[in-house]
Every structure is written in C-alpha cells, then in structure tokens.
Design a protein around this motif. Structure first.
Motif, PDB file in Angstrom:
ATOM      1  N   PHE A  59       0.795  -1.045  -0.115  1.00  0.00           N
ATOM      2  CA  PHE A  59      -0.006  -0.162  -0.075  1.00  0.00           C
ATOM      3  C   PHE A  59       0.877   1.235   0.100  1.00  0.00           C
ATOM      4  N   ALA A  60       2.150   1.092   0.814  1.00  0.00           N
ATOM      5  CA  ALA A  60       2.979   2.193   0.678  1.00  0.00           C
ATOM      6  C   ALA A  60       3.476   2.487  -0.671  1.00  0.00           C
ATOM      7  N   ILE A  61       3.708   1.470  -1.467  1.00  0.00           N
ATOM      8  CA  ILE A  61       4.153   1.773  -2.804  1.00  0.00           C
ATOM      9  C   ILE A  61       3.126   2.295  -3.757  1.00  0.00           C
ATOM     10  N   ILE A  62       1.870   1.901  -3.462  1.00  0.00           N
ATOM     11  CA  ILE A  62       0.730   2.307  -4.493  1.00  0.00           C
ATOM     12  C   ILE A  62       0.707   3.900  -4.090  1.00  0.00           C
ATOM     13  N   ALA A  63       0.565   4.215  -2.716  1.00  0.00           N
ATOM     14  CA  ALA A  63       0.517   5.663  -2.258  1.00  0.00           C
ATOM     15  C   ALA A  63       1.642   6.447  -2.944  1.00  0.00           C
ATOM     16  N   THR A  64       2.877   6.149  -2.834  1.00  0.00           N
ATOM     17  CA  THR A  64       3.894   6.667  -3.482  1.00  0.00           C
ATOM     18  C   THR A  64       3.828   7.179  -4.707  1.00  0.00           C
ATOM     19  N   ARG A  84      10.419   9.768   1.385  1.00  0.00           N
ATOM     20  CA  ARG A  84       9.323   9.392   2.497  1.00  0.00           C
ATOM     21  C   ARG A  84       8.785   8.052   2.263  1.00  0.00           C
ATOM     22  N   PHE A  85       9.014   7.442   1.146  1.00  0.00           N
ATOM     23  CA  PHE A  85       8.509   6.068   1.153  1.00  0.00           C
ATOM     24  C   PHE A  85       9.197   5.285   2.086  1.00  0.00           C
ATOM     25  N   ILE A  86      10.745   5.410   2.173  1.00  0.00           N
ATOM     26  CA  ILE A  86      11.480   4.593   3.028  1.00  0.00           C
ATOM     27  C   ILE A  86      11.119   5.161   4.561  1.00  0.00           C
ATOM     28  N   LYS A  87      10.779   6.640   4.708  1.00  0.00           N
ATOM     29  CA  LYS A  87      10.297   6.692   6.117  1.00  0.00           C
ATOM     30  C   LYS A  87       8.974   6.191   6.575  1.00  0.00           C
ATOM     31  N   ILE A  88       8.262   5.897   5.670  1.00  0.00           N
ATOM     32  CA  ILE A  88       6.905   5.229   5.809  1.00  0.00           C
ATOM     33  C   ILE A  88       7.100   3.732   6.037  1.00  0.00           C
ATOM     34  N   ILE A  89       7.834   3.092   5.469  1.00  0.00           N
ATOM     35  CA  ILE A  89       7.795   1.615   5.672  1.00  0.00           C
ATOM     36  C   ILE A  89       8.719   1.330   6.665  1.00  0.00           C
ATOM     37  N   PHE A  90       9.470   2.186   7.372  1.00  0.00           N
ATOM     38  CA  PHE A  90      10.392   1.891   8.446  1.00  0.00           C
ATOM     39  C   PHE A  90       9.729   2.546   9.722  1.00  0.00           C
ATOM     40  N   GLY A  91       8.439   2.995   9.553  1.00  0.00           N
ATOM     41  CA  GLY A  91       7.848   3.457  10.719  1.00  0.00           C
ATOM     42  C   GLY A  91       8.537   5.031  11.260  1.00  0.00           C
ATOM     43  N   GLU A 133       7.973   7.826   9.738  1.00  0.00           N
ATOM     44  CA  GLU A 133       7.087   8.858   9.618  1.00  0.00           C
ATOM     45  C   GLU A 133       6.015   9.003  10.756  1.00  0.00           C
ATOM     46  N   LEU A 134       5.665   7.511  11.260  1.00  0.00           N
ATOM     47  CA  LEU A 134       4.906   7.397  12.505  1.00  0.00           C
ATOM     48  C   LEU A 134       5.149   8.333  13.631  1.00  0.00           C
ATOM     49  N   PHE A 135       6.766   8.484  13.870  1.00  0.00           N
ATOM     50  CA  PHE A 135       7.175   9.150  15.030  1.00  0.00           C
ATOM     51  C   PHE A 135       7.366  10.600  14.796  1.00  0.00           C
ATOM     52  N   GLU A 136       7.393  10.841  13.516  1.00  0.00           N
ATOM     53  CA  GLU A 136       7.551  12.144  13.027  1.00  0.00           C
ATOM     54  C   GLU A 136       6.032  13.077  12.889  1.00  0.00           C
ATOM     55  N   ARG A 137       5.135  12.242  12.395  1.00  0.00           N
ATOM     56  CA  ARG A 137       3.662  12.827  12.144  1.00  0.00           C
ATOM     57  C   ARG A 137       2.840  12.309  12.906  1.00  0.00           C
ATOM     58  N   ALA A 178       0.724  10.357   9.476  1.00  0.00           N
ATOM     59  CA  ALA A 178       1.592   9.528   8.882  1.00  0.00           C
ATOM     60  C   ALA A 178       0.586   8.406   7.995  1.00  0.00           C
ATOM     61  N   LEU A 179       1.323   8.177   6.789  1.00  0.00           N
ATOM     62  CA  LEU A 179       0.245   7.121   6.005  1.00  0.00           C
ATOM     63  C   LEU A 179       0.172   6.033   6.724  1.00  0.00           C
ATOM     64  N   LEU A 180      -0.939   5.585   6.625  1.00  0.00           N
ATOM     65  CA  LEU A 180      -1.516   3.984   7.559  1.00  0.00           C
ATOM     66  C   LEU A 180      -0.864   4.063   8.874  1.00  0.00           C
ATOM     67  N   TRP A 181      -0.717   4.851   9.727  1.00  0.00           N
ATOM     68  CA  TRP A 181       0.183   4.982  11.002  1.00  0.00           C
ATOM     69  C   TRP A 181      -0.176   3.878  11.708  1.00  0.00           C
ATOM     70  N   PHE A 182      -1.359   3.176  11.646  1.00  0.00           N
ATOM     71  CA  PHE A 182      -1.840   2.288  12.455  1.00  0.00           C
ATOM     72  C   PHE A 182      -1.005   0.996  12.124  1.00  0.00           C
ATOM     73  N   LEU A 183      -0.505   0.780  10.913  1.00  0.00           N
ATOM     74  CA  LEU A 183       0.033  -0.557  10.573  1.00  0.00           C
ATOM     75  C   LEU A 183       1.676  -0.776  11.281  1.00  0.00           C
ATOM     76  N   PRO A 184       2.275   0.262  11.057  1.00  0.00           N
ATOM     77  CA  PRO A 184       3.417   0.030  11.931  1.00  0.00           C
ATOM     78  C   PRO A 184       3.490   0.310  13.195  1.00  0.00           C
ATOM     79  N   ALA A 185       2.227   0.874  13.669  1.00  0.00           N
ATOM     80  CA  ALA A 185       1.976   0.990  15.263  1.00  0.00           C
ATOM     81  C   ALA A 185       1.510  -0.422  15.735  1.00  0.00           C
ATOM     82  N   ILE A 186       0.931  -1.132  15.145  1.00  0.00           N
ATOM     83  CA  ILE A 186       0.505  -2.564  15.465  1.00  0.00           C
ATOM     84  C   ILE A 186       1.412  -3.504  15.316  1.00  0.00           C
TER      85      ILE A 186
END
Length: 319
Positions: free
Chosen positions: A78-83, A92-99, A101-105, A109-117
C-alpha cells in the motif's frame, strides 16, 4: 471473547465512518458521533492484545514472521501504491515503511496504525513473557513508565503527535488483562452481570465523552488525553459487540479490515468526494462510498490470496 470477527468488522466500519463520513446535519451531536468513531482503532488494539495474551505459547520468531507476512508486506504494498499515486519521493517512502514517519507525524503518517500494530506484535509477546515471571511487578512498572512517558511527551510540543500511539497503551493493557484474568468468561457466567457491566460502561463512557467533547474540545489538555477518556465507552463497545454473532457479511468485512483501511486512506477521500459530486445526496453518498470500498477490499483480498496460492504452488512444485 466469542465473536472476534464481529468486533473487527465493526471496528473497520467505525474507522471508515471517522475518516469519510460526510456530515448530513453538521450539528454538534453528529460531529461528536463521527469523532467517537475513532474508537475503532482502540477496539483493534484491544483485540490484538487479547489475542496475544490468550495464546498458550508463542514462538517469538515464528509469530513475528507470520505478522510480517500477513500485515507488514501488505503495508509495504500500500505504501508503494500511495507513493506512486501521490507522487512522493523515495525518502518519504523509506520513512513510511520503516515507521519513521509514524514518530514524525503521528496520525498524519500514511497508514500509521500498521507500523503501530507491528510494534505491538514486536513488544507484547515479550511483555507476556516478563509478566509470566514477574506478574505483580510488571503491571506496576508498566503503568508507572506510561505515566512518566506521557509527562515527557507532553513537555515537548513536537512530540505530542506520539499520543495517538502512546495513549493507546491503556486499551492494550485492558485487552491483555481481560484475557489473562478471563474477564469475558467471568462476565458470561451470569448474563445479568454481563449486561449490567456492559450498560454501565456504555452509559458512563458515552456521558463522559459527550460532556467533555462538547465543553472542552478546544482545550489543549483534552486534545492530548481524549483517547483515555474514551476508554469506558470502548470497553462497553467491546462487550456489546462480542454478543453479536458472526454472520456471512460480518465474516467478509472482518476478513478485509487491513485492505479496507489501506484503500480508504489512499483513495477514500477522493472517492467519497466524487460520489457526492455525482449524487448530491449526503446519506446516499455515504452508503455508496462504504459499499464500494468494501467491494474493492474484497477484490484486493482475492488478488492477494490468488498470488499467495500461486506462490505456494510454485514453491511446492520445486520440491
């Protein structure tokens, strides 16, 4: 917990309503009700913690690899599709998939719940192991650490976006200890006891959240802790939904919660807007948007399952 799929299905729908519901009356009550749908996330956290705590044994490596395959790989897709869809850069893609962006935003963050879970899946099995060794000390240290962490985060304005995750620690603990101490089994032992507890949690939770929302939404301290204030209502909803038996519709929606979440966060806003521009009827537009996204999620799930089955067949043919 008797009907996990029911809780998951309704949680997914609540999150969908929170993000995409077009206000019909624009009254404060409707705004409040839409905002309360944020507890859909809390219900997911509760179920996740409960499920981990209920496992007799957890082989940590196997468990986490399984979560990577079922959750993280879809998140990356989904991160690839969104990018590509939004035209973001590789950073930004790298920040998203490694979480990162979750700590920054936080919730931005895109789909923040998934790195959180995924963090929950990483930490909670270890918590369970420590808790089995030090059952009295672990909850005390956890609550103390959470309070200290909250004070630290609240002291730095740029860190407050982390509250969207850290203030879900209490609901995780509720889910974990509901399983450990067999709370569902205890309550189900007497239906009157079950429904009194459920009603009390729902009524008290609703009144508390409604009063505070209506009177203090603009106050900064409320912005920081409203997840905590919604706890009683979230617990009441878990108890209520667990009494709704799974049917075919619930089963299907409950099986595509991740796909539904990903689709709504990437395409949902434009889709809802386009449908409303075509129909010009808010309630009907809301219903159509929800139905289309569920159908899209089912199609995506079918594609995922087909690819997975094809991969397994190819892998089997090698041997």
């Amino acid at each position: 917990m008797q009907n996990k799929k029911t809780i998951m299905a309704f949680s997914a729908l609540l999150i969908l309503l929170f993000h995409l519901w077009i206000l019909i009356t624009k009254s404060q009550v409707e705004v409040y009700l839409r905002h309360m749908c944020v507890i859909g996330v809390d219900l997911f956290f509760f179920v996740s913690a409960y499920s981990i705590a209920k496992r007799d044994t957890i082989v940590y490596k196997d468990f986490f690899i399984d979560r990577v395959k079922k959750v993280y790989l879809k998140f990356v897709l989904f991160a690839i599709i969104a990018t590509f869809y939004f035209g973001w850069d590789v950073i930004r893609f790298i920040k998203i998939i490694f979480g990162i962006e979750l700590f920054e935003r936080g919730g931005g963050a895109l789909l923040w719940f998934l790195p959180a879970i995924m963090l929950v899946y990483l930490i909670l099995p270890l918590y369970k192991k420590v808790d089995s060794i030090y059952p009295k000390l672990t909850p005390f240290l956890t609550v103390s650490s959470y309070l200290v962490l909250s004070i630290i985060i609240s002291s730095f304005t740029t860190w407050k976006n982390l509250f969207i995750l850290t203030n879900r620690i209490p609901i995780l603990l509720f889910g974990y200890y509901f399983a450990k101490y067999n709370v569902f089994e205890f309550l189900n032992g007497h239906k009157f006891r079950y429904w009194i507890t459920t009603s009390a949690a729902l009524i008290f939770g609703f009144l508390l959240s409604y009063f505070v929302y209506m009177n203090h939404w603009s106050v900064s301290w409320y912005q920081d802790i409203f997840y905590i204030l919604y706890l009683p209502f979230s617990i009441g909803m878990v108890l209520l939904l667990d009494q709704i038996k799974v049917n075919l519709l619930i089963e299907r929606i409950g099986s595509v919660t991740l796909e539904l979440y990903g689709l709504q966060m990437i395409f949902g806003f434009k889709l809802a807007s386009a449908i409303f521009q075509s129909i010009h009827r808010k309630l009907f537009s809301n219903v159509v948007t929800i139905v289309i996204l569920i159908v899209m999620a089912l199609v995506i799930q079918y594609i995922f399952n087909f690819i997975n089955k094809l991969h397994l067949n190819l892998k089997g043919n090698r041997y």
